[in-house]
Write a protein that holds these residues in place. Structure first.
Motif, mmCIF file in Angstrom:
data_model
loop_
_atom_site.group_PDB
_atom_site.id
_atom_site.type_symbol
_atom_site.label_atom_id
_atom_site.label_comp_id
_atom_site.label_asym_id
_atom_site.label_seq_id
_atom_site.Cartn_x
_atom_site.Cartn_y
_atom_site.Cartn_z
ATOM 1 N N ILE A 133 0.826 -1.270 -0.008
ATOM 2 C CA ILE A 133 -0.172 0.023 -0.038
ATOM 3 C C ILE A 133 0.906 1.356 0.000
ATOM 4 C CG2 ILE A 133 -1.522 1.348 1.354
ATOM 5 C CD1 ILE A 133 -3.011 -1.224 2.253
ATOM 6 N N SER A 134 1.919 1.270 0.743
ATOM 7 C CA SER A 134 2.662 2.253 0.918
ATOM 8 C C SER A 134 3.475 2.615 -0.694
ATOM 9 C CB SER A 134 4.019 2.011 1.928
ATOM 10 O OG SER A 134 3.474 2.099 3.154
ATOM 11 N N MET A 376 -2.190 7.529 5.270
ATOM 12 C CA MET A 376 -3.348 7.807 5.406
ATOM 13 C C MET A 376 -4.219 6.441 4.807
ATOM 14 S SD MET A 376 -4.319 11.354 3.628
ATOM 15 C CE MET A 376 -3.310 12.714 4.196
ATOM 16 N N ALA A 377 -3.515 5.741 3.611
ATOM 17 C CA ALA A 377 -4.187 4.787 3.199
ATOM 18 C C ALA A 377 -3.881 3.587 4.070
ATOM 19 C CB ALA A 377 -3.397 4.116 1.661
ATOM 20 N N ASN A 378 -2.904 3.416 4.598
ATOM 21 C CA ASN A 378 -2.449 2.014 5.611
ATOM 22 C C ASN A 378 -3.518 2.436 6.882
ATOM 23 O OD1 ASN A 378 -0.702 0.362 4.740
ATOM 24 N ND2 ASN A 378 0.939 1.840 4.629
ATOM 25 N N LEU A 379 -3.849 3.556 7.290
ATOM 26 C CA LEU A 379 -4.594 3.730 8.307
ATOM 27 C C LEU A 379 -6.122 3.434 8.015
ATOM 28 C CD1 LEU A 379 -3.214 7.115 9.738
ATOM 29 C CD2 LEU A 379 -3.382 5.197 11.223
ATOM 30 N N ILE A 380 -6.594 3.587 6.815
ATOM 31 C CA ILE A 380 -7.969 3.501 6.601
ATOM 32 C C ILE A 380 -7.989 1.876 6.239
ATOM 33 C CG2 ILE A 380 -9.637 3.866 4.974
ATOM 34 C CD1 ILE A 380 -9.462 6.329 6.617
ATOM 35 N N VAL A 381 -7.236 1.253 5.458
ATOM 36 C CA VAL A 381 -7.255 0.035 5.242
ATOM 37 C C VAL A 381 -7.168 -0.910 6.424
ATOM 38 C CG1 VAL A 381 -6.062 -2.048 4.047
ATOM 39 C CG2 VAL A 381 -6.411 0.049 2.883
ATOM 40 N N GLY A 382 -6.255 -0.497 7.370
ATOM 41 C CA GLY A 382 -6.140 -1.482 8.673
ATOM 42 C C GLY A 382 -7.163 -1.175 9.637
#
Length: 474
Positions: A133-134, A376-382
């Motif tokens: 994702i990063s 941001m993407a990792n926070l939402i996905v996780g």
């Protein structure tokens, strides 16, 4: 068909998302050329950007949810075909009207972001998800930079239509590989698409973003602007009520209320305001003739090269964040990214008299963008259930776009509110704009500090009725 390598799947996702991100910024430096070639006015030519913005804001969360329900690969291929069709129509467009329609079709590609994040979560091993994702976020962030840097040389060497012919070839190849090798995710959300919710979401987004993008021409106090803002407020309230009562909401508001989700979205709104405004106004500052008391009179190509440090820094920091996230946590990376944006804008407020200073600011802001996008993407996905990944990441991208529109509108008021006799802005307009963007990025860092910290192995608290999802972020 046996499952393919995740590397090939990632390459397909990165190519599609990267091309869409590039299309966001690729046409902006060429708008004067498009205006002249298609014999239209400046106000009409700006709809090439506005139509794309509105279309992407509408389709990103809706098709993200569709992918959760009917299959992410199926939806991904359909979206890639839409982008392909949009680029082909744009390359052949005989007039400005057809080009604007083509940009609306291209805007469907906004759904590539949430669909790609969802496929990564579903298909990749748990240990690979955060880093992938990063890396994808780094490609998305860098795509916008590629557009700014590449537009000038492409138009100078070829023609503005090649800004679309090149993506036609890339997306066509991507579609073929996606059909053959990207696996269809077995994970599906239950329910059906709420078309009433989709219609209301589309209505309030358009009612909000349209006046933000056109207020400079229509006037902030005009009946159209004030009426659309009022309509957006009413429609937003109606949409919230309808979604809360729906058995099959388009956007599950319980998920949006999760602490990690709403705090990340708040940071996305504020950071997006600073990021998109920098992209919009820094090239114009650099291209301003030095007779105005500032600026360097740079060409489109030269100003793009000054943004090259931002492009490189965005990509490198996005990739690096995948290595750092397991150690320091996505919250710390988001806070750091927003703080770097604030530092860059603060530096720009005080020092902008030499081109090397612009290059340093661009690189510093690029570091912040890369860290912030990935985290941001990792926070939402996780933080959300697997079946809500597309809708939740789609809304996060939308919130960032809304923030960008607000930031660009506010900066435009400061920059163009008072003009020199030559028609160029005063230097003070830009410095006040940079100071505002520094404050917005600083506020984004403050919002990031509110994101709940979690230890490895702890699960995300689910909202009532929402399936629990394992937390992948700290």
């Amino acid at each position: 068909m046996p499952r393919t390598s995740t590397r090939l799947t990632f390459a397909v996702l990165a190519t599609g998302a990267g091309v869409f991100s590039m299309l966001q910024s690729l046409i902006a430096p060429a708008l004067p050329t498009v205006q002249h070639a298609l014999h239209t006015s400046q106000s009409t030519a700006t709809w090439v950007m506005t139509a794309y913005l509105l279309s992407a804001s509408v389709f990103t969360p809706i098709l993200g949810r569709v992918g959760d329900l009917v299959g992410k690969k199926r939806t991904l291929v359909a979206v890639l075909l839409a982008v392909l069709a949009g680029c082909l129509i744009a390359a052949l467009a005989p007039g400005i009207g057809v080009l604007i329609v083509a940009r609306v079709v291209q805007g469907v590609g906004g759904a590539l972001f949430p669909l790609s994040f969802g496929i990564i979560r579903d298909e990749f091993a748990a240990a690979e998800v955060s880093g992938s994702i990063s890396n994808l976020s780094a490609v998305i962030a860098a795509g916008g930079g590629v557009g700014m840097v590449a537009a000038g040389p492409i138009v100078s060497a070829l023609d503005y239509r090649w800004l679309f012919w090149i993506p036609v070839a890339i997306v066509a190849a991507t579609v073929l590989i996606a059909v053959a090798y990207v696996p269809e995710s077995p994970k599906r959300a239950q329910g059906k698409v709420s078309w009433a919710g989709a219609g209301l979401l589309s209505a309030w987004l358009v009612a909000l973003l349209l006046p933000l993008s056109q207020a400079g021409r229509w006037g902030w106090g005009s009946a159209k602007v004030l009426g659309l803002f009022a309509a957006a407020l009413v429609l937003f309230a109606v949409w919230l009520t309808a979604e809360a009562r729906s058995r099959n909401p388009l956007i599950d508001l319980r998920v949006m209320r999760l602490p990690a989700v709403w705090t990340t979205n708040a940071a996305a709104l504020l950071f997006g305001a600073g990021m998109y405004a920098i992209w919009s106004f820094l090239p114009g500052f650099v291209q301003t003739p030095s007779t105005a008391g500032y600026g360097f009179g740079a060409s489109v190509t030269a100003s793009g090269l000054l943004m090259l440090p931002m492009l490189l820094a965005m990509f490198l920091s996005g990739v690096l964040s995948g290595r750092l996230e397991p150690r320091v946590g996505a919250k710390a990376l988001l806070t750091t990214g927003a703080a770097l944006g604030a530092l860059a804008c603060g530096f720009l407020t005080l020092w902008h008299d030499a081109q090397w200073q612009i290059a340093v600011v661009a690189g510093l802001f690029g570091l912040g963008i890369g860290l912030a996008f990935a985290s941001m993407a990792n926070l939402i996905v996780g933080s959300v259930p697997p079946e809500q990944t597309g809708a939740a990441t789609g809304m996060n991208a939308n919130v960032r776009t809304i923030g960008g529109s607000i930031g660009a509108a506010l900066t435009s008021v400061l920059v163009t509110g008072r003009l020199q006799p030559s028609g160029l802005p005063y230097a003070s307009g830009y410095t006040h704009g940079w100071a505002l963007l520094a404050l917005l990025c600083l506020a984004a860092a403050g919002a990031a500090l509110l994101v709940p910290a979690r230890r490895p192995g702890r699960t995300t608290p689910a909202a009532p009725g929402v399936t629990r999802a394992p937390a992948r972020v700290r």
